[in-house]
Design a protein around this motif. Structure first.
Motif, PDB file in Angstrom:
ATOM      1  N   GLY A  62       3.222  -9.849  -0.867  1.00  0.00           N
ATOM      2  CA  GLY A  62       3.278 -10.455   0.467  1.00  0.00           C
ATOM      3  C   GLY A  62       4.684 -10.769   0.925  1.00  0.00           C
ATOM      4  N   ILE A  63       5.635  -9.918   0.560  1.00  0.00           N
ATOM      5  CA  ILE A  63       7.015 -10.142   0.988  1.00  0.00           C
ATOM      6  C   ILE A  63       7.114  -9.886   2.491  1.00  0.00           C
ATOM      7  CG2 ILE A  63       9.426  -9.434   0.693  1.00  0.00           C
ATOM      8  CD1 ILE A  63       8.336 -10.538  -1.882  1.00  0.00           C
ATOM      9  N   GLU A  64       7.713 -10.824   3.179  1.00  0.00           N
ATOM     10  CA  GLU A  64       7.885 -10.704   4.629  1.00  0.00           C
ATOM     11  C   GLU A  64       9.361 -10.514   4.932  1.00  0.00           C
ATOM     12  OE1 GLU A  64       6.161 -13.505   7.765  1.00  0.00           O
ATOM     13  OE2 GLU A  64       5.710 -14.448   5.843  1.00  0.00           O
ATOM     14  N   ILE A  65       9.642  -9.756   5.972  1.00  0.00           N
ATOM     15  CA  ILE A  65      11.031  -9.622   6.378  1.00  0.00           C
ATOM     16  C   ILE A  65      11.224 -10.327   7.708  1.00  0.00           C
ATOM     17  CG2 ILE A  65      12.835  -7.996   7.041  1.00  0.00           C
ATOM     18  CD1 ILE A  65      11.499  -6.096   4.972  1.00  0.00           C
ATOM     19  N   ILE A  66      12.210 -11.197   7.754  1.00  0.00           N
ATOM     20  CA  ILE A  66      12.448 -12.009   8.941  1.00  0.00           C
ATOM     21  C   ILE A  66      13.823 -11.645   9.507  1.00  0.00           C
ATOM     22  CG2 ILE A  66      12.579 -14.370   9.831  1.00  0.00           C
ATOM     23  CD1 ILE A  66       9.964 -14.071   8.437  1.00  0.00           C
ATOM     24  N   LEU A  67      13.858 -11.376  10.797  1.00  0.00           N
ATOM     25  CA  LEU A  67      15.131 -11.022  11.431  1.00  0.00           C
ATOM     26  C   LEU A  67      15.782 -12.263  12.020  1.00  0.00           C
ATOM     27  CD1 LEU A  67      13.795  -7.924  13.407  1.00  0.00           C
ATOM     28  CD2 LEU A  67      14.969  -7.903  11.191  1.00  0.00           C
ATOM     29  N   VAL A  68      17.021 -12.483  11.631  1.00  0.00           N
ATOM     30  CA  VAL A  68      17.764 -13.642  12.123  1.00  0.00           C
ATOM     31  C   VAL A  68      18.764 -13.169  13.168  1.00  0.00           C
ATOM     32  CG1 VAL A  68      19.247 -15.589  11.490  1.00  0.00           C
ATOM     33  CG2 VAL A  68      17.565 -14.709   9.851  1.00  0.00           C
ATOM     34  N   ASN A  69      18.762 -13.845  14.291  1.00  0.00           N
ATOM     35  CA  ASN A  69      19.667 -13.461  15.377  1.00  0.00           C
ATOM     36  C   ASN A  69      21.045 -14.044  15.115  1.00  0.00           C
ATOM     37  OD1 ASN A  69      20.931 -12.874  17.748  1.00  0.00           O
ATOM     38  ND2 ASN A  69      19.262 -13.566  19.054  1.00  0.00           N
ATOM     39  N   ASP A  70      21.867 -13.292  14.424  1.00  0.00           N
ATOM     40  CA  ASP A  70      23.198 -13.772  14.085  1.00  0.00           C
ATOM     41  C   ASP A  70      24.091 -12.560  13.883  1.00  0.00           C
ATOM     42  OD1 ASP A  70      24.401 -16.610  12.611  1.00  0.00           O
ATOM     43  OD2 ASP A  70      25.481 -14.721  12.323  1.00  0.00           O
ATOM     44  N   ASN A  71      25.311 -12.661  14.416  1.00  0.00           N
ATOM     45  CA  ASN A  71      26.203 -11.504  14.385  1.00  0.00           C
ATOM     46  C   ASN A  71      26.898 -11.267  13.055  1.00  0.00           C
ATOM     47  OD1 ASN A  71      25.659 -10.753  16.966  1.00  0.00           O
ATOM     48  ND2 ASN A  71      27.350 -11.935  17.862  1.00  0.00           N
ATOM     49  N   SER A  72      26.816 -12.232  12.145  1.00  0.00           N
ATOM     50  CA  SER A  72      27.516 -12.019  10.880  1.00  0.00           C
ATOM     51  C   SER A  72      26.649 -11.167   9.945  1.00  0.00           C
ATOM     52  CB  SER A  72      27.836 -13.357  10.219  1.00  0.00           C
ATOM     53  OG  SER A  72      26.637 -14.042   9.942  1.00  0.00           O
ATOM     54  N   PHE A  73      27.295 -10.654   8.911  1.00  0.00           N
ATOM     55  CA  PHE A  73      26.567  -9.847   7.928  1.00  0.00           C
ATOM     56  C   PHE A  73      25.919 -10.787   6.935  1.00  0.00           C
ATOM     57  CE2 PHE A  73      25.515  -7.152   4.528  1.00  0.00           C
ATOM     58  CZ  PHE A  73      25.473  -5.853   5.012  1.00  0.00           C
ATOM     59  N   ASN A  74      24.601 -10.834   6.932  1.00  0.00           N
ATOM     60  CA  ASN A  74      23.956 -11.696   5.953  1.00  0.00           C
ATOM     61  C   ASN A  74      22.538 -11.224   5.669  1.00  0.00           C
ATOM     62  OD1 ASN A  74      23.704 -13.722   4.116  1.00  0.00           O
ATOM     63  ND2 ASN A  74      23.579 -15.396   5.590  1.00  0.00           N
ATOM     64  N   ALA A  75      22.141 -11.456   4.448  1.00  0.00           N
ATOM     65  CA  ALA A  75      20.764 -11.210   4.031  1.00  0.00           C
ATOM     66  C   ALA A  75      20.533 -12.119   2.848  1.00  0.00           C
ATOM     67  CB  ALA A  75      20.561  -9.757   3.624  1.00  0.00           C
ATOM     68  N   PHE A  76      19.378 -12.724   2.772  1.00  0.00           N
ATOM     69  CA  PHE A  76      19.087 -13.566   1.618  1.00  0.00           C
ATOM     70  C   PHE A  76      17.580 -13.689   1.450  1.00  0.00           C
ATOM     71  CE2 PHE A  76      18.009 -17.040   4.427  1.00  0.00           C
ATOM     72  CZ  PHE A  76      18.854 -16.850   5.517  1.00  0.00           C
ATOM     73  N   VAL A  77      17.225 -14.095   0.250  1.00  0.00           N
ATOM     74  CA  VAL A  77      15.816 -14.263  -0.071  1.00  0.00           C
ATOM     75  C   VAL A  77      15.514 -15.742  -0.115  1.00  0.00           C
ATOM     76  CG1 VAL A  77      14.106 -13.982  -1.874  1.00  0.00           C
ATOM     77  CG2 VAL A  77      15.724 -12.164  -1.431  1.00  0.00           C
ATOM     78  N   ALA A  78      14.407 -16.144   0.450  1.00  0.00           N
ATOM     79  CA  ALA A  78      13.942 -17.520   0.293  1.00  0.00           C
ATOM     80  C   ALA A  78      12.431 -17.466   0.229  1.00  0.00           C
ATOM     81  CB  ALA A  78      14.407 -18.386   1.453  1.00  0.00           C
ATOM     82  N   GLY A  79      11.907 -17.962  -0.838  1.00  0.00           N
ATOM     83  CA  GLY A  79      10.459 -17.857  -1.022  1.00  0.00           C
ATOM     84  C   GLY A  79      10.071 -16.399  -1.085  1.00  0.00           C
ATOM     85  N   ARG A  80       9.065 -16.052  -0.323  1.00  0.00           N
ATOM     86  CA  ARG A  80       8.653 -14.652  -0.290  1.00  0.00           C
ATOM     87  C   ARG A  80       9.277 -13.917   0.880  1.00  0.00           C
ATOM     88  NH1 ARG A  80       3.480 -16.575  -2.021  1.00  0.00           N
ATOM     89  NH2 ARG A  80       2.850 -16.825   0.141  1.00  0.00           N
ATOM     90  N   ARG A  81      10.235 -14.541   1.516  1.00  0.00           N
ATOM     91  CA  ARG A  81      10.794 -13.920   2.709  1.00  0.00           C
ATOM     92  C   ARG A  81      12.200 -13.387   2.462  1.00  0.00           C
ATOM     93  NH1 ARG A  81       8.381 -18.745   3.736  1.00  0.00           N
ATOM     94  NH2 ARG A  81       6.629 -18.769   5.170  1.00  0.00           N
ATOM     95  N   ILE A  82      12.433 -12.201   2.969  1.00  0.00           N
ATOM     96  CA  ILE A  82      13.790 -11.665   2.964  1.00  0.00           C
ATOM     97  C   ILE A  82      14.319 -11.830   4.385  1.00  0.00           C
ATOM     98  CG2 ILE A  82      15.246  -9.631   2.677  1.00  0.00           C
ATOM     99  CD1 ILE A  82      13.229  -8.536   0.681  1.00  0.00           C
ATOM    100  N   PHE A  83      15.354 -12.617   4.520  1.00  0.00           N
ATOM    101  CA  PHE A  83      15.967 -12.813   5.824  1.00  0.00           C
ATOM    102  C   PHE A  83      17.102 -11.804   5.973  1.00  0.00           C
ATOM    103  CE2 PHE A  83      14.115 -16.841   7.248  1.00  0.00           C
ATOM    104  CZ  PHE A  83      13.545 -17.300   6.077  1.00  0.00           C
ATOM    105  N   ILE A  84      17.171 -11.195   7.134  1.00  0.00           N
ATOM    106  CA  ILE A  84      18.282 -10.274   7.352  1.00  0.00           C
ATOM    107  C   ILE A  84      18.811 -10.475   8.766  1.00  0.00           C
ATOM    108  CG2 ILE A  84      16.737  -8.325   7.928  1.00  0.00           C
ATOM    109  CD1 ILE A  84      18.909  -6.644   6.279  1.00  0.00           C
ATOM    110  N   ASN A  85      20.130 -10.600   8.853  1.00  0.00           N
ATOM    111  CA  ASN A  85      20.754 -10.839  10.157  1.00  0.00           C
ATOM    112  C   ASN A  85      20.805  -9.561  10.988  1.00  0.00           C
ATOM    113  OD1 ASN A  85      21.280 -13.423   9.389  1.00  0.00           O
ATOM    114  ND2 ASN A  85      23.508 -13.298   9.593  1.00  0.00           N
TER     115      ASN A  85
END
Ligand SMILES: [Zn+2]
Length: 457
Positions: A62-85
């Motif tokens: 159940g990994i979810e990918i969440i898009l973050v509105n941010d201009n910098s280069f970033n990606a990280f995992v928190a819980g089951r979510r992969i956040f990617i800028n």
């Protein structure tokens, strides 16, 4: 592209104003944290991730990918979510670079790094995690005023030790970094892909870090890239027979279309033009031009541009979707509804967002038969995109126009519920119950909202 929550800078406020369906979560306003929902980008990134998660044995996690509105280069995992800028998507010149980043993050998940924290975070809501990582202050303020959206469960953990949580989330042990790198290379190898993109990303970040006075990228803090790590990575990456392998051209084109969209939405015409200056007549360049024309306030000017794109590429759902959005803005809802209908029929991923857009357009036509249809489309779209609270506003409006006051109040209750405003949700659920037949499915749903226990801190 729909922004969720808040924008800080003036230019972003402008962007927000012109984005349809955009709404603000007040708690995050001062921090400028926001998420982005977009059918095209979500489908593409999910496609990047799918084989990698499978190779990592995580496809059922159940990994979810969440898009973050941010201009910098970033990606990280928190819980089951992969956040990617969105900034990372914009900077990555090829799918392979993003796939490499996803492989590395999957390596952290599969390696069980910070498992205990991850288990706790698995229950936390997206915005709570984001607030914690990007600015604990925003979340605390929100929790006190009761307006903090999505972040109830997990808040206790994050508030109790938010500084600790943030530090832990943003920094892995050196050995964990090496493990994640090695795992990533394994996943890439299993899926027949090159680790070149991952190497390129870490090299770029390593270089930036060695330059004194340069703004430190958040990704560097969470993923320190000392020279020796890059050297090890390169040796491993080059051993693969897939090292020189390129992404398939069709995927590269979709990647460029995504970058065109992000550039046009977040940085406007000039940046979009610069990105495609070597190929100004290419499809991504034309797409960026149409979107930037639209977002700079000229929906009418954008129509002929998107028309030409759709005509040349009649089977791309996202071009029809964009055309629908532009037509809505131009005050032509009947044609917008047709465009969304086409997008929906072409969209193999069955994005709830496109269906909600369709429902919104049907509603905007004001024709009673369309409004009735809008209810069904909005409900179906929301059933697959439950937390897209803006959609409930349209559903409530559609019900109200049809005279179904109880259902309208239930939809309003749902909207509050999914933005974490539980008191308002209960209030509207109780009002809905007075008008709904006792024991009916809608009545029972209202009861669920009334009975919902806000997780304790
Ligand atoms: Zn890492």
């Amino acid at each position: 592209m729909r922004a969720i929550s808040a924008f800080s800078r003036a230019s972003r406020q402008l962007l927000l104003a012109i984005l349809s369906l955009a709404f603000i979560l007040p708690a995050h306003a001062q921090r400028g944290i926001s998420l982005v929902r977009d059918a095209e980008i979500e489908a593409l990134v999910a496609e990047y991730a799918r084989p990698i998660l499978e190779a990592a044995g995580l496809s059922r996690s159940g990994i979810e990918i969440i898009l973050v509105n941010d201009n910098s280069f970033n990606a990280f995992v928190a819980g089951r979510r992969i956040f990617i800028n969105t900034g990372a998507l914009l900077m990555a010149e090829s799918p392979n670079e993003i796939i490499g980043v996803l492989a590395h993050e999957a390596g952290h998940i599969a390696g069980g790094h910070q498992q205990r924290l991850r288990d706790q975070l698995a229950r936390a809501q997206t915005m709570a995690i984001l607030s914690t990582i990007l600015g604990a202050g925003a979340m605390v303020a929100g929790a006190q005023s009761g307006s903090d959206g999505l972040g109830r469960s997990g808040t206790g953990l994050l508030m109790g030790g938010s500084e600790l949580a943030r530090r832990t989330l943003l920094s892995y042990q050196r050995t964990e970094e090496a493990t994640a790198d090695r795992s990533a290379i394994t996943y890439l190898e299993r899926t027949g892909q090159s680790a070149k993109g991952m190497l390129k990303t870490f090299e770029r970040l390593g270089r930036a870090m060695s330059l004194a006075g340069v703004r430190v990228d958040p990704y560097q803090i969470s993923h320190p890239t000392p020279q020796e790590r890059i050297a090890t990575l390169e040796t491993l990456a080059r051993q693969s027979r897939h090292f020189e392998r390129k992404d398939p051209p069709a995927l590269q084109l979709r990647h460029d279309l995504m970058r065109a969209k992000i550039a046009a939405y977040t940085q406007g015409h000039t940046a979009a033009k610069r990105m495609f200056r070597d190929n100004p007549r290419s499809l991504p360049a034309l797409y960026a031009d149409a979107i930037a024309t639209f977002t700079s306030g000229s929906a009418r000017g954008a129509i002929s541009k998107i028309d030409a794109i759709v005509k040349a590429n009649p089977n791309n759902p996202y071009f029809h979707e964009m055309r629908g959005e532009i037509l809505m803005k131009a005050g032509r809802p009947v044609e917008a509804a047709q465009a969304f209908a086409r997008a929906k029929s072409l969209d193999k991923t069955r994005s709830g967002l496109i269906q909600i857009g369709y429902g919104q357009a049907l509603l905007a036509t004001g024709r009673p038969e369309n409004v009735r249809k809008a209810v069904g489309e909005l409900q179906a779209g929301l059933s697959r995109t439950k937390d897209f609270s803006a959609g409930y506003r349209y559903l409530a409006q559609a019900h109200a126009q049809l005279g179904n006051v109880g259902d309208a109040e239930l939809a309003t209750a749902e909207g509050h519920f999914y933005s974490g405003k539980y008191n308002d949700a209960r209030l509207f659920a109780a009002r809905a119950q007075q008008k709904l037949p006792k024991g009916s499915p809608s009545w029972l749903r209202a009861q669920d909202i009334i009975n919902f226990k806000v997780p304790k801190r």
